[in-house]
Design an enzyme around this catalytic site. Sequence first.
Site, short mmCIF file in Angstrom:
data_model
loop_
_atom_site.label_atom_id
_atom_site.label_comp_id
_atom_site.label_asym_id
_atom_site.label_seq_id
_atom_site.Cartn_x
_atom_site.Cartn_y
_atom_site.Cartn_z
N ASP A 56 -0.29 13.70 14.12
CA ASP A 56 -0.17 13.58 12.66
C ASP A 56 -1.56 13.44 12.03
OD1 ASP A 56 1.07 13.45 10.20
OD2 ASP A 56 1.55 11.32 10.34
N LEU A 111 0.81 -1.21 0.00
CA LEU A 111 0.00 0.00 0.00
C LEU A 111 0.85 1.27 0.00
CD1 LEU A 111 -2.64 -1.07 2.70
CD2 LEU A 111 -2.79 -1.32 0.21
#
Length: 808
Positions: free
Chosen positions: A290, A157
């Site tokens: 984040d 991914l």
Amino acid sequence: MLDLTSDYCVSAGISFKHLAHEGAFLARNAKYADRAASGKFITIYPPSDDALYAVLNDLAERLDGLGGPYILSDLRWKDSPLYVRYGAFTLRYVRNERGEPVPAIEDPQGRLCPDRREPVFSFPDWVRPPDFLLPLLKERSASGPPADFPFTIRSALHFSNGGGIYLADDRESGATVVLKEARPHAALDQDGRDAIARLRHEHDILTQLADVDAVVGLRGRFTAWEHEFLVQEYVGGGTLSTEMARRNPLARPDPDGAAKADFTRWVVDVTSQVERAIDQLHDRGIAFGDLHPGNVLLRGDGRIALADLEVATRGGEDGHIGIGAPAFTPPDRRGAYAADRYALGCVKIAPFLPLTMLCALDTGKARTLVDAVEALFPVPDNWGRDVLDDLDLGPSPWAGTPHQMARSTALIAGAEDQPPGPGDDRRSAATKRPDWRAIEDSIARAIQQSATPERTDRLFPGDVEQFTTSGLGLAHGAAGVLYALSASGHGRHAGPEQWERWEGWLLRRVREQRAPHRLGFYDGLHGIAYALEEIGLRDEALETLEEAARGEEHGALADGLYGGRSGIALNQLHFFRRLGDREFLDAAVNHAQRIADGVARPEERGARGPAGLLRGPSGSALLFLHLYREADDRGYLDLAQQALEHDLRSCVHVERDDTLLVDDGQRTLPYVADGSAGIGLVLDEFLRHRDHPDFTTALARIRRAAQPELAVFPMLFQGSAGLLGLLTHLRRPDKHDARLEELIAGKRDRLRWHMLGLRGEIAFPGDQLLRLSMDLATGSAGILLALAAVRDDDLPILPFLTRATAAR
């Protein structure tokens, strides 16, 4: 490690080099540093195979136990931190198969060959590795997951220097999971933590949050090879980042009110869930650190799950975040909780207008973006106020004084035309009439004031590509900026002394460059010569062309307009028209014939190659059209048609919107450089000479693809300025198209979303919106050229394109 290695090399008399300071070490080992060079710290140059063997054995003993990152491009010596690579000792250059200068290595016959620098190990064809390396080569070629690896990898991914993220199936249960890999000593953050330390930290955080439904589920952790893996729940609904791009009605040609209302309800629901999740984390004493749309996963039932908590912190407001997504990281050093709130404000804006990176360059853009969202979408009452509270932004002292920034803001906003009436709702506002000539003048001043003739690496700030390709050329260098300023009416008369310094800088750098110049139109000498001619330096242009001619004798060239034969031939044809020298025409025809040989044998081109104007067949089609006009030879028109047909095979028809976009295998692109707009520019020129119903239909669909209000980037090559240029190019002198004029006005007006204050003037961000750029391809010079083309019907947005209004 440096002390031990340097002592050994000095005592043994073996040459070596090393990174100069800790900042360089952290940068080279960062999570998203160049994967072909990541991890390299010290390079040793043994003079022979025997010396190499001695160095490997001696240093392996001395460095035992110190460890080090795995170097993807090199061959590892047993279990040590030592790696072997075959490469050049000194920096020399040779032209590759595309005619581009690349680092070179010398073969036994003294010939220079490309020194390949890729994230895989390889060695030159003529090299026979010594016997002591052969077992390592065999082991590397047979590498793969160990037999007892508990998962079957389905796909990768994502990759970074820290490791990969994989979709996998559990061999025992059959469950689909996500594996997050961490490599030791790699992907260092600002605190020096490697990927392993962050993965273990993330495991602890996820364990603490195991009962929070809005956080991705933890399924375990294990070690394989020297790498560690985190096993996480697979959330199959994609990310907020992907889904908001797919759904945003502003990315479609004709959005209606119902579509905007549906989208708004979805965004408010998802971002409200994100806000509640962040509140839950803060209640547990954890700051996410984040938060951005790529880390918000969407479940099939509409619920969200936060992922990637490797930089989450404990301890509240005293904590600071070391790394994060730039468009969601505050421009100041605030506490971790406040940084999460800033990121949350950006996450609320981004699905509507993914432009929050601009706030780091000019904090006043926060108000612009909020006002735009409230004007375009039916967001709830107080939505904008709450977002601005989350962002909590002050002034932008790095961009100018408060007085200067106020002047820039006023210029971008324009003068009030009609104030709102007493019965108008909260979204009504005074109509603003920007003074576009004043805006152009301000952009030109910002470009001129940014010049740094005292530097030797570049004259104007631009895309980082200028440090790789050229700080001199048309696309990213000084030549392109000077050409755009001159063509848009802001040339030498605006400051003769400045121009003499800038021209002198360019000429001096062209003459003194030691490495071989690139030759192409947008990346090398031909584009520089074109610019010099256009700004009035003909003798210097001809001198540059002579240098280019010497370079063409060595190495192959690609076919494209950007750096290959099409651009070179168009420039030679341009100089033939200016000077009447048939040598230029003959050279252009020679290049065209070589390109034509490939066009006539399409099976040799492969199923997929570069598409679009600058690197695809449309650039060659433009050359053939110019040669047709010059020679009145219909064979050239046939070749142009074949080239355009080939390029259109790279396009996909989006039936929902009736648009045509280039499909590059990963994305669909409408832009000028490598998207359908560039093809459309040449289709329009072709249709002036020959009717072609399929081309007419394709051009209409490409025009629709240029209509959407939203483009993430403002630039000429890969953004909204180029789409504005296409629409402007479609004007006809004998036919007023009211809808086209409306689209042009709207597209131009939307450029104001990207305008930034810079010391009282207006500037634009470049690629990825990370920094201001003044160059032609990505920055203010290209946008200035597009704006000038709107008001000047004789000015093309790029060289060699011909406005219908100018051809009458």
